[in-house]
Write an enzyme that holds these catalytic residues in place. Structure first.
Site, short mmCIF file in Angstrom:
data_model
loop_
_atom_site.label_atom_id
_atom_site.label_comp_id
_atom_site.label_asym_id
_atom_site.label_seq_id
_atom_site.Cartn_x
_atom_site.Cartn_y
_atom_site.Cartn_z
N CYS A 1 -3.44 0.10 -22.80
CA CYS A 1 -4.19 1.17 -22.15
C CYS A 1 -5.53 1.37 -22.86
O CYS A 1 -6.39 0.50 -22.82
CB CYS A 1 -3.34 2.44 -22.11
SG CYS A 1 -3.92 3.65 -20.91
N HIS B 1 2.22 0.62 -19.85
CA HIS B 1 2.74 1.04 -21.16
C HIS B 1 4.15 0.50 -21.42
O HIS B 1 5.13 1.21 -21.15
CB HIS B 1 2.80 2.58 -21.21
CG HIS B 1 1.46 3.23 -21.34
ND1 HIS B 1 0.85 3.42 -22.56
CD2 HIS B 1 0.60 3.71 -20.41
CE1 HIS B 1 -0.33 4.02 -22.38
NE2 HIS B 1 -0.51 4.20 -21.08
N GLU C 1 5.62 0.35 -24.17
CA GLU C 1 6.27 1.18 -25.21
C GLU C 1 6.95 2.41 -24.61
O GLU C 1 7.75 3.05 -25.26
CB GLU C 1 5.26 1.57 -26.29
CG GLU C 1 4.36 2.77 -25.98
CD GLU C 1 3.20 2.45 -25.04
OE1 GLU C 1 3.21 1.38 -24.40
OE2 GLU C 1 2.30 3.30 -24.93
#
Lengths: 233, 92
Positions: A86, A203, A205
């Site tokens: 990002c 994302h 994560e």
């Protein structure tokens, strides 16, 4: 395997990255403040999402001159794996570690929801645990994720198998409704020419435990773990 | 040294999609402003700096644009001098 997670003023996914690196076995993450000029003895670097320096001027434009970025540049040049997610992707583009730029979403809206992305290549340290063509469901959260590059650069990325992820529909197709931000060639993530630096808008994560709604992001961490283990062997 | 006020205009490169400009264009259309062909949105940076000459001031601003103020992938920039040197005038 030691991993540095860089915290810029305005980073807000640094703890998510740290947590994901704890969840997937094999990593010892630590935070490194952007004002530091040394990474220490690490095996990989994460540039997390957020709004480094308030995204002033352009997203990533000021962060790329943070003292730590010189060490990150050197680490990348020596072949060390660098992951920009990002805002981290925006910083990598601004710093010239990755080509192109991320423009305002063509919808003009901040898009925060799950998307589907297709794994376009297994031949990176970040995607070897996936299958080519595999469709992942992973969240995005950005206002400026519209990947732009000149036609020569796009041809180079295509020709060198450097497009890692593309936005697709839930069935893995390009076209109508697949592209959340107007990105050229539906690009959601790319690697550099030596394939050790990845930038991506989605994302991973935030998709490493079923409680988060998806575990499709785990593969990126598992791939990296595998890569580092094989390098150490 | 003389003080210069420079204006740096940064615009999206021609042909590059400018969704913000497009949205404003739509709004102008819906407000009834006719004959607007195109709208592009950029940035204006006011720079006040000291330099021995105007030429040098522009040169320094150009370096700033190349390094930080503009992204060559997506933006063009133009530098104009907004005022005459004010501080102390030119050396005799």
């Amino acid at each position: 395997m030691r991993v540095a997670v860089i915290t810029f003023p305005g980073s807000n996914c640094d703890h998510d990255c740290y947590k994901a690196l704890k969840v997937v076995p094999g990593f010892v993450p630590s935070f490194v403040w952007h004002g530091s000029s040394e990474l220490g003895a690490v095996d990989a670097v994460f540039l997390p999402g957020g709004f480094a320096h308030g995204d002033y001027l352009r997203a990533g434009a000021i962060a790329r001159f943070s003292p730590i970025m010189e060490a990150v540049q050197a680490f990348a040049a020596s072949g060390g794996p660098v992951v920009g997610i990002c805002n981290g992707f925006q910083v990598l583009c601004e710093s010239g570690l990755l080509p192109g730029a991320l423009l305002r979403n063509d919808t003009l809206r901040f898009r925060s929801h799950d998307v589907h992305i297709r794994v376009e290549t297994e031949a990176t340290p970040f995607t070897s645990a996936y299958r080519k063509g595999q469709v992942l469901r992973i969240p995005i959260a950005h206002g400026e994720g519209n990947y732009h590059a000149d036609p020569e650069t796009l041809a180079e990325l295509e020709g060198e198998d450097r497009i890692v992820f593309r936005y697709v529909t839930s069935t893995g197709q390009l076209g109508e409704g697949s592209n959340p931000n107007g990105s050229a060639h539906n690009i959601a993530g790319i690697v550099n020419a030596s394939r050790n630096v990845i930038g991506m808008m989605p994302h991973p994560e935030r998709a490493v435990e079923s409680v988060l709604g998806s575990t499709d992001g785990r593969g990126l961490f598992e791939s990296l773990s595998r890569h580092l283990a094989s390098r150490a062997a | 040294m003389n003080r210069f006020q420079l204006e740096v205009r940064i615009k999206p490169r021609p042909g590059l999609l400018d969704p913000e400009g497009k949205a404003i264009h739509h709004a102008l259309d819906s407000l009834g402003f006719e004959g607007v062909d195109d709208v592009r949105v950029g940035k204006l940076v006011d720079l006040q700096l000291e330099a021995p000459s105007e030429e040098e001031a522009i040169e320094r601003a150009t370096q700033m644009c190349r390094k930080l103020l503009a992204n060559p992938v997506t933006e063009n920039f133009r530098i104009t001098v907004a005022n005459e040197p004010s501080d102390g005038g030119r050396p005799a």
